[in-house]
Design a protein around this motif. Sequence first.
Motif, PDB file in Angstrom:
ATOM      1  N   ALA A   9       0.846  -1.191   0.000  1.00  0.00           N
ATOM      2  CA  ALA A   9       0.000   0.000   0.000  1.00  0.00           C
ATOM      3  C   ALA A   9       0.879   1.238   0.000  1.00  0.00           C
ATOM      4  CB  ALA A   9      -0.898   0.009   1.235  1.00  0.00           C
ATOM      5  N   ASP A  10       0.524   2.245  -0.802  1.00  0.00           N
ATOM      6  CA  ASP A  10       1.303   3.483  -0.799  1.00  0.00           C
ATOM      7  C   ASP A  10       1.376   4.042   0.614  1.00  0.00           C
ATOM      8  OD1 ASP A  10       1.758   3.340  -3.540  1.00  0.00           O
ATOM      9  OD2 ASP A  10       0.143   4.753  -4.044  1.00  0.00           O
ATOM     10  N   PHE A  11       0.209   4.181   1.248  1.00  0.00           N
ATOM     11  CA  PHE A  11       0.128   4.676   2.625  1.00  0.00           C
ATOM     12  C   PHE A  11      -0.954   3.890   3.350  1.00  0.00           C
ATOM     13  CE2 PHE A  11       1.270   8.188  -0.184  1.00  0.00           C
ATOM     14  CZ  PHE A  11       2.502   8.518   0.332  1.00  0.00           C
ATOM     15  N   ALA A  12      -0.721   3.611   4.619  1.00  0.00           N
ATOM     16  CA  ALA A  12      -1.723   2.887   5.399  1.00  0.00           C
ATOM     17  C   ALA A  12      -1.778   3.451   6.810  1.00  0.00           C
ATOM     18  CB  ALA A  12      -1.396   1.399   5.442  1.00  0.00           C
ATOM     19  N   CYS A  13      -2.992   3.560   7.312  1.00  0.00           N
ATOM     20  CA  CYS A  13      -3.236   3.946   8.697  1.00  0.00           C
ATOM     21  C   CYS A  13      -3.834   2.711   9.378  1.00  0.00           C
ATOM     22  CB  CYS A  13      -4.198   5.131   8.748  1.00  0.00           C
ATOM     23  SG  CYS A  13      -4.572   5.693  10.413  1.00  0.00           S
ATOM     24  N   PRO A  14      -2.977   1.880   9.978  1.00  0.00           N
ATOM     25  CA  PRO A  14      -3.462   0.617  10.554  1.00  0.00           C
ATOM     26  C   PRO A  14      -4.555   0.791  11.596  1.00  0.00           C
ATOM     27  CG  PRO A  14      -1.069   0.609  10.402  1.00  0.00           C
ATOM     28  CD  PRO A  14      -1.525   2.009  10.081  1.00  0.00           C
ATOM     29  N   ASN A  15      -4.508   1.843  12.391  1.00  0.00           N
ATOM     30  CA  ASN A  15      -5.514   2.028  13.447  1.00  0.00           C
ATOM     31  C   ASN A  15      -6.923   2.207  12.896  1.00  0.00           C
ATOM     32  OD1 ASN A  15      -3.556   1.805  15.382  1.00  0.00           O
ATOM     33  ND2 ASN A  15      -3.329   4.008  15.663  1.00  0.00           N
ATOM     34  N   HIS A  16      -7.026   2.698  11.671  1.00  0.00           N
ATOM     35  CA  HIS A  16      -8.333   2.910  11.046  1.00  0.00           C
ATOM     36  C   HIS A  16      -8.543   1.995   9.844  1.00  0.00           C
ATOM     37  CE1 HIS A  16      -9.605   6.359  13.459  1.00  0.00           C
ATOM     38  NE2 HIS A  16      -8.318   6.667  13.481  1.00  0.00           N
ATOM     39  N   LYS A  17      -7.595   1.075   9.622  1.00  0.00           N
ATOM     40  CA  LYS A  17      -7.659   0.143   8.484  1.00  0.00           C
ATOM     41  C   LYS A  17      -7.952   0.903   7.190  1.00  0.00           C
ATOM     42  CE  LYS A  17      -8.128  -3.946   8.757  1.00  0.00           C
ATOM     43  NZ  LYS A  17      -7.718  -5.341   8.924  1.00  0.00           N
ATOM     44  N   LEU A  18      -7.177   1.968   6.982  1.00  0.00           N
ATOM     45  CA  LEU A  18      -7.342   2.832   5.809  1.00  0.00           C
ATOM     46  C   LEU A  18      -6.080   2.777   4.964  1.00  0.00           C
ATOM     47  CD1 LEU A  18      -8.936   5.049   4.280  1.00  0.00           C
ATOM     48  CD2 LEU A  18      -7.761   6.708   5.746  1.00  0.00           C
ATOM     49  N   ILE A  19      -6.267   2.544   3.677  1.00  0.00           N
ATOM     50  CA  ILE A  19      -5.180   2.542   2.705  1.00  0.00           C
ATOM     51  C   ILE A  19      -5.408   3.695   1.747  1.00  0.00           C
ATOM     52  CG2 ILE A  19      -4.199   1.314   0.723  1.00  0.00           C
ATOM     53  CD1 ILE A  19      -4.897  -1.299   2.219  1.00  0.00           C
ATOM     54  N   ILE A  20      -4.325   4.398   1.443  1.00  0.00           N
ATOM     55  CA  ILE A  20      -4.389   5.485   0.469  1.00  0.00           C
ATOM     56  C   ILE A  20      -3.433   5.155  -0.664  1.00  0.00           C
ATOM     57  CG2 ILE A  20      -4.030   7.933   0.056  1.00  0.00           C
ATOM     58  CD1 ILE A  20      -4.730   8.307   3.045  1.00  0.00           C
ATOM     59  N   HIS A  36     -10.746  14.826   2.449  1.00  0.00           N
ATOM     60  CA  HIS A  36     -11.425  13.578   2.095  1.00  0.00           C
ATOM     61  C   HIS A  36     -10.951  12.421   2.974  1.00  0.00           C
ATOM     62  CE1 HIS A  36     -13.796  11.029  -0.531  1.00  0.00           C
ATOM     63  NE2 HIS A  36     -12.778  10.178  -0.552  1.00  0.00           N
ATOM     64  N   ILE A  37      -9.675  12.362   3.255  1.00  0.00           N
ATOM     65  CA  ILE A  37      -9.134  11.320   4.139  1.00  0.00           C
ATOM     66  C   ILE A  37      -9.777  11.421   5.520  1.00  0.00           C
ATOM     67  CG2 ILE A  37      -7.053  10.539   5.354  1.00  0.00           C
ATOM     68  CD1 ILE A  37      -5.490  11.461   2.785  1.00  0.00           C
ATOM     69  N   LEU A  38      -9.802  12.632   6.072  1.00  0.00           N
ATOM     70  CA  LEU A  38     -10.379  12.829   7.408  1.00  0.00           C
ATOM     71  C   LEU A  38     -11.857  12.473   7.443  1.00  0.00           C
ATOM     72  CD1 LEU A  38      -8.583  16.132   8.423  1.00  0.00           C
ATOM     73  CD2 LEU A  38      -8.195  13.844   9.368  1.00  0.00           C
ATOM     74  N   ARG A  39     -12.601  12.869   6.426  1.00  0.00           N
ATOM     75  CA  ARG A  39     -14.029  12.561   6.398  1.00  0.00           C
ATOM     76  C   ARG A  39     -14.276  11.063   6.266  1.00  0.00           C
ATOM     77  NH1 ARG A  39     -15.739  17.694   2.812  1.00  0.00           N
ATOM     78  NH2 ARG A  39     -15.866  19.159   4.557  1.00  0.00           N
ATOM     79  N   THR A  40     -13.399  10.379   5.566  1.00  0.00           N
ATOM     80  CA  THR A  40     -13.554   8.933   5.388  1.00  0.00           C
ATOM     81  C   THR A  40     -13.481   8.202   6.724  1.00  0.00           C
ATOM     82  OG1 THR A  40     -12.697   9.000   3.137  1.00  0.00           O
ATOM     83  CG2 THR A  40     -12.566   6.880   4.278  1.00  0.00           C
ATOM     84  N   ILE A  41     -12.646   8.690   7.635  1.00  0.00           N
ATOM     85  CA  ILE A  41     -12.546   8.019   8.933  1.00  0.00           C
ATOM     86  C   ILE A  41     -13.453   8.658   9.983  1.00  0.00           C
ATOM     87  CG2 ILE A  41     -10.220   7.155   8.537  1.00  0.00           C
ATOM     88  CD1 ILE A  41      -9.283   9.394  10.493  1.00  0.00           C
ATOM     89  N   GLY A  42     -14.327   9.574   9.530  1.00  0.00           N
ATOM     90  CA  GLY A  42     -15.319  10.144  10.433  1.00  0.00           C
ATOM     91  C   GLY A  42     -14.866  11.329  11.232  1.00  0.00           C
ATOM     92  N   ARG A  43     -13.850  11.997  10.754  1.00  0.00           N
ATOM     93  CA  ARG A  43     -13.395  13.212  11.431  1.00  0.00           C
ATOM     94  C   ARG A  43     -13.742  14.415  10.569  1.00  0.00           C
ATOM     95  NH1 ARG A  43      -7.563  12.277  14.281  1.00  0.00           N
ATOM     96  NH2 ARG A  43      -8.084  10.309  15.296  1.00  0.00           N
TER      97      ARG A  43
END
Length: 120
Positions: free
Chosen positions: A53-64, A110-117
């Motif tokens: 994955a180019d970028f990943a936020c494991p705590n939110h299981k989000l890949i960018i 868009h990233i922040l909104r995707t995780i509910g922030r």
Amino acid sequence: MPHYSVSRRLRSNARRMRSDMTEAELKLWNELRAGRLEGLQFRRQMPIDRYIADFACPNHKLIIEVDGSQHGERRTEDAERTTRLAALGWTVLRFWNDDVLRDIDAVCTHILRTIGRNAP
């Protein structure tokens, strides 16, 4: 976080990719690294399953993923990849290089909104 078995070859490729990032990837990494985006912890070029994955936020299981023009020809492969990662519980966001280079603020929002922030 579950442990993923990652081959040596995949880890080696991820290391190489970290040192060979595109201009768009570097620009986004500058926004994501060291918790700069609302304290979120991202990793770059993170091996997950059989992908990197180019970028990943494991705590939110989000890949960018930051895609260049070559991805216009790889839509089927990208869709299969996204389906596989989604089956593992990950959300995948894709941005074109041009979007990152021209409007990084909209990408971060868009990233922040995707995780509910709410974006600042």
